[in-house]
Motif scaffolding. Structure first.
Motif, PDB file in Angstrom:
ATOM      1  N   TYR A 157       0.622   3.669  -3.290  1.00 21.40           N
ATOM      2  CA  TYR A 157      -0.457   4.528  -2.792  1.00 21.40           C
ATOM      3  C   TYR A 157      -1.138   5.374  -3.863  1.00 21.40           C
ATOM      4  CZ  TYR A 157       2.339   8.775  -2.829  1.00 21.40           C
ATOM      5  OH  TYR A 157       3.071   9.844  -3.219  1.00 21.40           O
ATOM      6  N   ARG A 161      -4.128   3.897   3.485  1.00 17.55           N
ATOM      7  CA  ARG A 161      -3.687   4.474   2.215  1.00 17.55           C
ATOM      8  C   ARG A 161      -3.857   5.984   2.213  1.00 17.55           C
ATOM      9  NH1 ARG A 161      -5.975   6.595  -1.689  1.00 17.55           N
ATOM     10  NH2 ARG A 161      -5.177   6.664  -3.780  1.00 17.55           N
ATOM     11  N   LEU A 196      -7.015   1.483  -4.793  1.00 18.14           N
ATOM     12  CA  LEU A 196      -6.886   0.397  -3.821  1.00 18.14           C
ATOM     13  C   LEU A 196      -7.904  -0.692  -4.141  1.00 18.14           C
ATOM     14  CD1 LEU A 196      -5.500  -0.485  -1.166  1.00 18.14           C
ATOM     15  CD2 LEU A 196      -7.375   0.605   0.033  1.00 18.14           C
ATOM     16  N   ILE A 225       0.849  -1.199   0.000  1.00 19.11           N
ATOM     17  CA  ILE A 225       0.000   0.000   0.000  1.00 19.11           C
ATOM     18  C   ILE A 225       0.884   1.249   0.000  1.00 19.11           C
ATOM     19  CG2 ILE A 225      -1.629   1.354   1.382  1.00 19.11           C
ATOM     20  CD1 ILE A 225      -2.853  -1.335   2.276  1.00 19.11           C
TER      21      ILE A 225
END
Length: 87
Positions: free
Chosen positions: A30, A66, A34, A26
Motif C-alpha cells: 500500500y 488502497r 498503485l 495492494i
C-alpha cells in the motif's frame, strides 16, 4: 449442471482467486504507487474490466481500496488519539 455452466463457474472462481491475490498485494504494498495497468495484467484483463470486476468483488475500486487500507494503517499507527468531534 451442463458443461458450459461448469466451465463458466470454474472461470469465475479462478478470476476471484486472482482478484484476491491482487487485493492481498495492494494490502502488502500500500505505501507504493498503485499501477492499475500492471495489476490488470497480472489478472490478464483489460484495465476497464479489471477495475469493474474488482469493484464488483470488493465494493471499491483498486485505488479506493488502497486508500482505505492506508487509512486503517494510519489509524492503527496512532492508537493514543481520541476519535470523535473536537470541542
Amino acid at each position: 449442471m451442463c458443461l458450459s455452466l461448469k466451465i463458466a463457474a470454474h472461470n469465475h472462481f479462478r478470476e476471484l482467486v486472482l482478484l484476491r491475490r491482487v487485493r492481498d498485494r495492494i494490502e502488502r504494498e500500500y505505501p507504493l504507487p498503485l499501477d492499475v495497468e500492471m495489476l490488470a495484467s497480472t489478472v490478464d484483463l483489460p484495465v476497464v474490466v479489471f477495475v469493474r470486476r474488482f469493484r464488483d468483488a470488493y465494493g471499491l475500486s483498486p485505488h479506493d481500496y488502497r486508500q482505505a487500507v492506508e487509512a486503517v494503517r494510519n489509524r492503527k499507527a496512532r492508537p493514543g488519539q481520541k476519535t470523535g468531534a473536537a470541542r
